[in-house]
Motif scaffolding. Structure first.
Motif, PDB file in Angstrom:
ATOM      1  N   GLN A   6     -10.174  -0.543  -5.550  1.00 24.50           N
ATOM      2  CA  GLN A   6     -10.707  -1.558  -5.162  1.00 24.50           C
ATOM      3  C   GLN A   6      -9.868  -2.592  -6.047  1.00 24.50           C
ATOM      4  OE1 GLN A   6     -12.485  -2.466  -2.735  1.00 24.50           O
ATOM      5  NE2 GLN A   6     -11.614  -4.710  -3.116  1.00 24.50           N
ATOM      6  N   ASP A   8      -6.329  -1.841  -6.827  1.00 26.87           N
ATOM      7  CA  ASP A   8      -5.158  -1.552  -6.462  1.00 26.87           C
ATOM      8  C   ASP A   8      -4.975  -2.680  -5.012  1.00 26.87           C
ATOM      9  OD1 ASP A   8      -4.765   0.311  -7.885  1.00 26.87           O
ATOM     10  OD2 ASP A   8      -5.280   1.427  -6.887  1.00 26.87           O
ATOM     11  N   ARG A   9      -6.010  -3.203  -4.475  1.00 31.16           N
ATOM     12  CA  ARG A   9      -5.743  -4.053  -3.406  1.00 31.16           C
ATOM     13  C   ARG A   9      -5.583  -5.932  -4.148  1.00 31.16           C
ATOM     14  NH1 ARG A   9      -5.854  -1.388   1.384  1.00 31.16           N
ATOM     15  NH2 ARG A   9      -7.983   0.353   1.081  1.00 31.16           N
ATOM     16  N   SER A  10      -4.699  -5.887  -4.466  1.00 29.36           N
ATOM     17  CA  SER A  10      -3.544  -6.988  -4.510  1.00 29.36           C
ATOM     18  C   SER A  10      -2.340  -6.361  -4.998  1.00 29.36           C
ATOM     19  CB  SER A  10      -4.504  -8.146  -5.982  1.00 29.36           C
ATOM     20  OG  SER A  10      -4.111  -7.060  -7.302  1.00 29.36           O
ATOM     21  N   HIS A  11      -1.770  -7.527  -4.391  1.00 28.80           N
ATOM     22  CA  HIS A  11      -0.576  -7.093  -4.959  1.00 28.80           C
ATOM     23  C   HIS A  11       0.324  -7.241  -6.242  1.00 28.80           C
ATOM     24  CE1 HIS A  11      -0.302  -9.247  -1.007  1.00 28.80           C
ATOM     25  NE2 HIS A  11       0.795  -8.521  -0.585  1.00 28.80           N
ATOM     26  N   VAL A  14      -0.518  -4.205  -7.214  1.00 31.25           N
ATOM     27  CA  VAL A  14       0.554  -2.885  -7.049  1.00 31.25           C
ATOM     28  C   VAL A  14       2.212  -3.212  -7.669  1.00 31.25           C
ATOM     29  CG1 VAL A  14       2.166  -2.695  -4.666  1.00 31.25           C
ATOM     30  CG2 VAL A  14      -0.863  -2.829  -5.142  1.00 31.25           C
ATOM     31  N   TRP A  46      -4.531   7.539  -3.164  1.00 31.57           N
ATOM     32  CA  TRP A  46      -3.948   6.975  -2.111  1.00 31.57           C
ATOM     33  C   TRP A  46      -3.515   7.367  -0.858  1.00 31.57           C
ATOM     34  CZ3 TRP A  46       0.260   2.022  -3.594  1.00 31.57           C
ATOM     35  CH2 TRP A  46      -0.567   1.371  -4.484  1.00 31.57           C
ATOM     36  N   ARG A  78      -0.582   0.089   1.329  1.00 29.09           N
ATOM     37  CA  ARG A  78      -1.149  -0.060   0.467  1.00 29.09           C
ATOM     38  C   ARG A  78      -1.514  -1.494   0.994  1.00 29.09           C
ATOM     39  NH1 ARG A  78      -5.714   2.147  -1.463  1.00 29.09           N
ATOM     40  NH2 ARG A  78      -6.835   1.480  -2.604  1.00 29.09           N
ATOM     41  N   LEU A  79      -0.340  -2.334   1.540  1.00 31.99           N
ATOM     42  CA  LEU A  79      -0.257  -3.903   1.495  1.00 31.99           C
ATOM     43  C   LEU A  79       0.333  -4.797   2.788  1.00 31.99           C
ATOM     44  CD1 LEU A  79      -1.553  -4.971  -2.145  1.00 31.99           C
ATOM     45  CD2 LEU A  79      -2.870  -5.460  -0.194  1.00 31.99           C
ATOM     46  N   GLY A  83       3.144  -5.695   0.243  1.00 36.83           N
ATOM     47  CA  GLY A  83       2.719  -4.471  -0.354  1.00 36.83           C
ATOM     48  C   GLY A  83       3.928  -3.677  -0.746  1.00 36.83           C
TER      49      GLY A  83
END
Length: 403
Positions: A6, A8-11, A14, A46, A78-79, A83
């Motif tokens: 969870q 890791d879900r931001s720019h 990353v 991932w 990921r993004l 990302g």
């Protein structure tokens, strides 16, 4: 592990993950891929082991820096596009900034740097390219037909040294691979979470081809240093197979004969590039900062950096929507066998010209190159330490021989 996933879900997260890898990933593309596997398959989960192996195979097939392309694809999965961009920035900027600073220092204080130090760095380039040739040949030239492709590619490029000749060699090698090799069909593949539609992928590939064909035309119609630099570095990033070391002859052919960068500065920078972590393609930032004509400095470095990496980004996001079908195709695998053998030949030709011919002037240079090669291949010393040692030994030898 769920908290880690969870987080890791931001720019920003990353970017920081790849920034740490960009600051610590020494050892070249193969080592980078090992770092990525440990970080994103084992630790952060991932993607699966099989998905990662397939992704690496695809990026090794594409022209450009394989490890950077894997990083871009991981950020993309990921993004999305954001990302992919922050993953590339985090992994690339540390070495790019270091090399631009070195170029600035060499331009401002080059006369203060002992000639023996710079010559030692040029000799180090011989050891680095020789190590790359040996390592790639062990994996890519394991039978008589591929050894023959390697030898033919070396001879052709030495006789006709040009970027067009190198691209032609790769194309012929791919055709020979299709005719000669019969790889076994691949096993089942796990899907990679990529949300790009095939129509979007085709648009990215069309943009890649438009720039590849359009930039030379624009540079001809509107002569100017900036457009010429964009064209030269974009083309180099588009046409190189086999990773950062193979881009050396392409870049040398673009910047040295044109007078953009002196040959001594070219090889000195290539030696220093071995001491920094991250992708070797950031050598383009050093060349852009070292230009004898404007734009140079930070502006020139950033222009060349973006130009040489742009094809990698466009190809990855363009091909990934089709990746599973491509990797399962036996024809693609056969062509790749021929291409990889030819890449070793291109690298072997580069080892002779310009690296050996420009750096090896006397028997003691051979000895210094041999010591550096042993330090890299058998003693497993950190690359930055070998760079410092080569520069220091070059300085001491210069003092001993001239003093």
């Amino acid at each position: 592990m769920s908290d880690t996933l969870q987080a890791d879900r931001s720019h920003w997260a990353v970017f920081l993950i790849f920034l740490r890898l960009g600051l610590t990933s020494f050892g070249g593309p193969v080592a980078h891929l090992a770092y990525f596997r440990d970080e994103f398959v084992v630790r952060r989960q991932w993607l699966s082991e099989r998905s990662y192996a397939d992704l690496v195979a695809l990026c090794q097939f594409l022209p450009g820096p394989a490890s950077s392309q894997v990083g871009i694809a991981l950020g993309l999965s990921r993004l999305g596009y954001g990302g992919a961009l922050v993953a590339w920035m985090g992994f690339t900027l540390p070495s790019a900034i270091a090399l631009i600073l070195f170029a600035q220092g060499l331009a401002s204080y080059g006369d203060a740097v002992p000639t023996g130090v710079l010559h030692g760095l040029k000799v180090l380039a011989v050891a680095v390219v020789a190590q790359a040739v040996w390592g790639m040949a062990r994996n890519a030239c394991t039978d008589a037909p591929r050894m023959a492709i390697m030898a033919a590619a070396t001879c052709f490029v030495l006789l006709l040294p040009s970027a067009l000749g190198q691209v032609g060699v790769i194309g012929v090698a791919a055709l020979i691979g299709l005719l000669l090799f019969k790889p076994q069909p691949g096993a089942c593949h796990d899907s990679l979470p990529i949300s790009i539609r095939r129509r979007a992928g085709l648009c990215w590939l069309a943009l890649f081809l438009t720039l590849l064909l359009g930039l030379p035309l624009l540079a001809t119609l509107f002569p100017g240093q900036m457009l010429s630099m964009l064209d030269a570095f974009y083309r180099s990033g588009s046409l190189v197979f086999g990773g950062g070391h193979v881009v050396l002859p392409l870049l040398e052919a673009q910047v040295v004969p044109s007078g953009w960068v002196d040959k001594d500065a070219f090889l000195a920078g290539y030696g220093v590039a071995q001491a920094v972590p991250g992708p070797l393609f950031t050598f383009a930032a050093y060349l852009g900062a070292s230009m004898n004509q404007a734009p140079s400095g930070w502006v020139g470095g950033l222009i060349c950096l973006v130009a040489i990496f742009a094809p990698a980004f466009l190809l990855v996001v363009g091909v990934l929507p089709f990746w599973q079908r491509l990797l399962r195709n036996s024809g693609t695998q056969a062509a790749l066998l021929g291409i990889n053998a030819a890449v070793v030949g291109l690298l072997l030709a580069a080892l002779y010209q310009p690296v050996w011919m420009s750096a090896i002037r006397a028997p003691h240079d051979v000895g210094l190159a041999l010591v550096a090669l042993v330090a890299l291949m058998f003693w497993k010393l950190p690359p930055w330490l070998v760079v410092l040692g080569s520069g220091g030994l070059g300085w001491l030898l210069d003092i001993a021989l001239t003093g």
